[in-house]
Design an enzyme around this catalytic site. Structure first.
Site, PDB file in Angstrom:
ATOM      1  N   ASP A 134       0.840  -1.190   0.000  1.00  0.00           N
ATOM      2  CA  ASP A 134       0.000   0.000   0.000  1.00  0.00           C
ATOM      3  C   ASP A 134       0.888   1.257   0.000  1.00  0.00           C
ATOM      4  OD1 ASP A 134      -2.336   1.501   0.180  1.00  0.00           O
ATOM      5  OD2 ASP A 134      -2.392   1.437   2.368  1.00  0.00           O
ATOM      6  N   CYS A 189     -19.759 -12.872  -5.712  1.00  0.00           N
ATOM      7  CA  CYS A 189     -20.754 -11.988  -5.080  1.00  0.00           C
ATOM      8  C   CYS A 189     -22.162 -12.382  -5.528  1.00  0.00           C
ATOM      9  CB  CYS A 189     -20.495 -10.528  -5.449  1.00  0.00           C
ATOM     10  SG  CYS A 189     -19.133  -9.796  -4.524  1.00  0.00           S
ATOM     11  N   CYS A 192     -25.840 -11.006  -4.324  1.00  0.00           N
ATOM     12  CA  CYS A 192     -25.740 -10.395  -2.979  1.00  0.00           C
ATOM     13  C   CYS A 192     -25.457  -8.895  -3.102  1.00  0.00           C
ATOM     14  CB  CYS A 192     -24.614 -11.090  -2.215  1.00  0.00           C
ATOM     15  SG  CYS A 192     -24.245 -10.324  -0.624  1.00  0.00           S
ATOM     16  N   CYS A 249     -20.266  -9.115   4.975  1.00  0.00           N
ATOM     17  CA  CYS A 249     -19.989  -9.969   3.808  1.00  0.00           C
ATOM     18  C   CYS A 249     -20.040 -11.440   4.202  1.00  0.00           C
ATOM     19  CB  CYS A 249     -18.618  -9.623   3.224  1.00  0.00           C
ATOM     20  SG  CYS A 249     -18.211 -10.667   1.810  1.00  0.00           S
TER      21      CYS A 249
END
Ligand code: SF4
Length: 364
Positions: A134, A189, A192, A249
């Site tokens: 990052d 996914c 959802c 999630c």
């Protein structure tokens, strides 16, 4: 055993249970990212839109001209559960799970450098390399997907089918050709939309896009000035980052209960006592959050967030600390947010709707 497998096994020993290999080819999501920037959804994060970053994001070889392979790595951290710590009862705040312990930048950089040295020793000659976590203009999640580590969910996190999404990503750019892994192509996914519905500010848009200007992580960490008043109530008791889109999630049901213990929660960090935090001096803040990601908010931003959280969930007993901060804090930003919070708490008390009075009613 091929070199790729030897590297992945060493990566696991060095604390990177997820490892995959991809090429430094230009990223397919670049156009999408450019549209996101053009819409201004990056807010005040001007470094994302600089010419320097854009060029490097478009071609990772500008970070390392000899680059022929990218090793993408993942390190899980302790997950935060929806039920824990986000009710704000007892004047408690909530900090995002990735920031409960040591700063990943420093912990992972050392591991990455050791791994790069191991690769060089295996190859038997100098290998140009760069290590990042990052910390460079790379589309990390796309690289991770291309390296087979998971798919990019509607919440914009990278999701691994077994480990969920509570992990840090890191990369080693290497000047040697390695066999790339097959990219992860399945979108688990499906239909959802839980994360989109649960996001407290509704900032998750269609097509896996996120308006950072409304994201609580941005508001509590990256934004340096005042938090827009209309968004303050949505922060709840969150004072540094937000885990809601990961908590809801379903793929995080499979996340291990414990991540890498280098990032284990420090005492009193996941759910700090908000009135006490409001009294942190400059030295106290630096000591409490030494080598923690929370330092990024700086004391001014952190106390601003604490004041907003107290405005949202503060009980009657928090008023003296808030009134003192509104009057005497040396930072005008903190004073303004504390004053906003004082009025919110008083208004709740007047309506008989403070968390304290709700508790008393329950206890009768
Ligand atoms: Fe995808 Fe649902 Fe997870 Fe959102 S909550 S990332 S839609 S699986």
């Amino acid at each position: 055993m091929g070199l790729e497998q030897v590297i992945k096994e060493e990566a696991a020993r060095q604390g990177f249970p997820l490892a995959g290999i991809t090429t430094p080819d230009p990223p397919a999501h670049l156009e999408f990212f450019e549209r996101w920037l053009a819409a201004g959804w990056h807010g005040e994060m001007a470094y994302l839109a600089s010419e320097h970053s854009r060029q490097r994001r478009a071609d990772p070889r500008l970070l390392l001209p000899e680059c022929r392979s990218i090793l993408v790595l993942g390190v899980p951290y302790d997950p935060s559960r929806q039920e824990e710590g986000e009710k704000g009862e007892g004047n408690k705040g909530s900090i995002a799970a990735y920031a409960w312990g040591e700063d990943y930048h420093s912990v992972l950089k050392e591991r990455l450098q050791r791994l790069a040295a191991f690769i060089e020793a295996q190859v038997g000659h100098p290998v140009p390399s760069r290590v990042y976590t990052d910390s460079a203009p790379l589309l990390e999640r796309e690289l991770a997907q291309r390296a087979g580590l998971g798919w990019i969910g509607k919440n914009t996190c990278l999701i691994h089918p077994r480990l969920g999404s509570y992990f840090f990503l890191a990369e080693v750019l290497l000047g040697i050709a390695l066999q790339p892994d097959p990219s992860f192509t399945v979108d688990h996914c499906g239909s959802c939309t839980r994360c989109m519905e649960a996001c407290p500010t509704g900032c998750i848009g269609a097509q896996r896009s996120l308006d950072a200007r409304g994201c609580i992580a941005y508001l509590t960490i990256e934004l340096k000035g005042a938090i827009p008043e209309e968004l303050r109530p949505a922060l709840g008791n969150r004072i540094f980052g937000c885990d809601v889109c990961q908590q809801v999630c379903p793929w995080n049901r499979f996340a291990p209960a414990r991540g890498d213990q280098a990032f284990a929660p420090r005492q009193d960090v996941p759910a700090p006592d908000l009135p006490a935090e409001l009294g942190l001096t400059a030295d106290g803040f630096r000591r409490k959050f030494a080598s923690s990601p929370v330092l990024r908010a700086k004391r001014s931003g952190y106390l601003r967030n604490v004041a907003v959280a107290l405005g949202n969930v503060g009980e009657d007993a928090a008023l003296p600390a808030l009134e003192w901060a509104a009057r005497a804090n040396l930072d005008a930003l903190v004073r303004e947010h504390a004053q906003w919070a004082v009025e919110r708490v008083k208004s709740r008390i007047k309506k008989g709707d403070s968390p304290q009075s709700r508790k008393e009613r329950r206890d009768i």
